[in-house]
Design a protein around this motif. Structure first.
Motif, short mmCIF file in Angstrom:
data_model
loop_
_atom_site.label_atom_id
_atom_site.label_comp_id
_atom_site.label_asym_id
_atom_site.label_seq_id
_atom_site.Cartn_x
_atom_site.Cartn_y
_atom_site.Cartn_z
N LEU A 76 37.84 17.79 41.82
CA LEU A 76 37.02 17.88 40.62
C LEU A 76 35.84 18.82 40.83
N ALA A 77 35.18 18.69 41.99
CA ALA A 77 34.04 19.56 42.28
C ALA A 77 34.50 21.00 42.44
N LEU A 78 35.67 21.21 43.07
CA LEU A 78 36.19 22.56 43.24
C LEU A 78 36.52 23.17 41.89
N HIS A 79 37.08 22.37 40.99
CA HIS A 79 37.38 22.88 39.64
C HIS A 79 36.10 23.31 38.95
N THR A 80 35.03 22.53 39.10
CA THR A 80 33.74 22.88 38.50
C THR A 80 33.20 24.18 39.08
N MET A 81 33.32 24.33 40.41
CA MET A 81 32.84 25.54 41.07
C MET A 81 33.61 26.77 40.60
N LEU A 82 34.94 26.63 40.49
CA LEU A 82 35.76 27.76 40.05
C LEU A 82 35.48 28.11 38.61
N THR A 83 35.30 27.10 37.76
CA THR A 83 35.00 27.35 36.35
C THR A 83 33.66 28.06 36.20
N SER A 84 32.67 27.62 36.96
CA SER A 84 31.35 28.25 36.91
C SER A 84 31.42 29.69 37.37
N ARG A 85 32.19 29.94 38.44
CA ARG A 85 32.32 31.31 38.94
C ARG A 85 33.03 32.18 37.92
N ARG A 86 34.03 31.62 37.25
CA ARG A 86 34.74 32.38 36.22
C ARG A 86 33.80 32.77 35.09
N THR A 87 32.93 31.85 34.69
CA THR A 87 31.95 32.15 33.65
C THR A 87 31.02 33.28 34.07
N GLU A 88 30.58 33.25 35.33
CA GLU A 88 29.71 34.31 35.85
C GLU A 88 30.41 35.66 35.81
N LEU A 89 31.68 35.69 36.25
CA LEU A 89 32.43 36.94 36.28
C LEU A 89 32.68 37.47 34.87
N ALA A 90 33.00 36.56 33.93
CA ALA A 90 33.25 36.99 32.55
C ALA A 90 31.98 37.58 31.95
N ARG A 91 30.83 36.96 32.25
CA ARG A 91 29.56 37.48 31.75
C ARG A 91 29.28 38.86 32.33
N GLN A 92 29.57 39.02 33.62
CA GLN A 92 29.34 40.32 34.24
C GLN A 92 30.26 41.38 33.66
N LEU A 93 31.51 41.00 33.33
CA LEU A 93 32.43 41.93 32.68
C LEU A 93 31.89 42.38 31.34
#
Length: 276
Positions: A76-93
């Motif tokens: 569950l924590a890993l899913h949260t970390m991956l989701t957060s990282r995905r949001t950061e990358l999408a914002r940077q894109l």
């Protein structure tokens, strides 16, 4: 067992990197010779190395990678970390895409094309505004510097106003000004809510009168704050094309904002100007 050189070659990393991973406890060797200090690795450690490199490639810090590969993070924590990282990358894109568009516009201008804006612009006076405001220092101008700070600043200001018995909203205003002291790199960001004349200063906020402007070039930005820089660039292009000059601190009037998702936001960009 593999020597550190063999392990590095097969794993396609440097020996120096493996030594660093050992020093920080991320990937200790299976054995260290007590006399020579030579490090040796077992074949099953290639899987650990692969996981380290995979999560590093996704942009995680080494301390985060260590927690993941050492089993300190559940699914569950890993899913949260991956989701957060995905949001950061999408914002940077989004930021990079908007920056690429502005760069292309400048290239076309250098190649002889007019610096055409792609927005609808209105010239109008700006009324003076009586506001409750809070201030924070940001690293510089641009969404990448302002967005992470201005949102939480508005949140704190709203909570402080409610605690003081003042109902904020529905419209809010942001302003930005350069800091002249020190290294001159930073800026001040002001978050403000329009309030009635009888509201007094309180804990966490001041009361101020934002002066009006005889003339301002304005346009409306729809959607995320991550791409608002493109709209500002287009507004400045319009100002340049139409022989106006900047004549005051810019403002952003949030017509639709929280609690709506950012894709539904409506923001009026306001830049005081004078005839060149």
């Amino acid at each position: 067992m593999f020597s550190i050189g063999e392990f590095a070659s097969i794993g396609q990393v440097s020996v120096r990197m493996l030594r660093h991973y050992d020093d920080i406890g991320l990937l200790p060797p299976a054995r260290v010779d007590p006399h020579s200090g030579y490090r040796s690795y077992k074949g099953r450690q290639f899987a650990v190395l692969g996981a380290i490199l995979a999560y590093k490639d996704l942009g995680f810090r080494l301390d985060e990678v260590a927690r993941i590969v050492q089993g300190e993070v559940d699914d569950l924590a890993l899913h949260t970390m991956l989701t957060s990282r995905r949001t950061e990358l999408a914002r940077q894109l989004d930021l990079d895409s908007a920056r690429l568009g502005r760069l292309d516009m400048r290239l076309r201008h250098l190649e002889g094309a007019p610096l055409m804006s792609t927005i609808t612009t209105e010239l109008k006076p700006l009324p003076a505004q009586h506001v409750a405001q809070a201030c924070a220092v940001v690293p510089g101008f641009g969404p990448e510097n302002i967005t992470p700070i201005i949102g939480p600043l508005f949140g704190r200001l709203a909570r402080d106003l409610v605690a003081a018995g003042v109902r904020p909203g529905p419209r809010s205003l942001a302003m930005y000004e350069a800091i002249e002291s020190g290294d001159g790199e930073g800026a001040r960001a002001y978050a403000a809510f329009l309030v009635d004349a009888d509201v007094e200063p309180g804990i966490g906020f001041a009361i101020a009168d934002v002066p009006g402007a005889a003339l301002a070039a304005t346009t409306v930005h729809y959607g995320s704050m991550d791409t608002i820089g493109t709209s500002w660039e287009a507004l400045h292009a319009w100002i340049e094309e139409n022989n106006y000059e900047l004549a005051g601190v810019c403002r952003e009037l949030y017509i639709v904002s929280e609690p709506e998702p950012q894709e539904n936001w409506v923001t009026e960009l306001q830049q005081p100007v004078i005839r060149a």
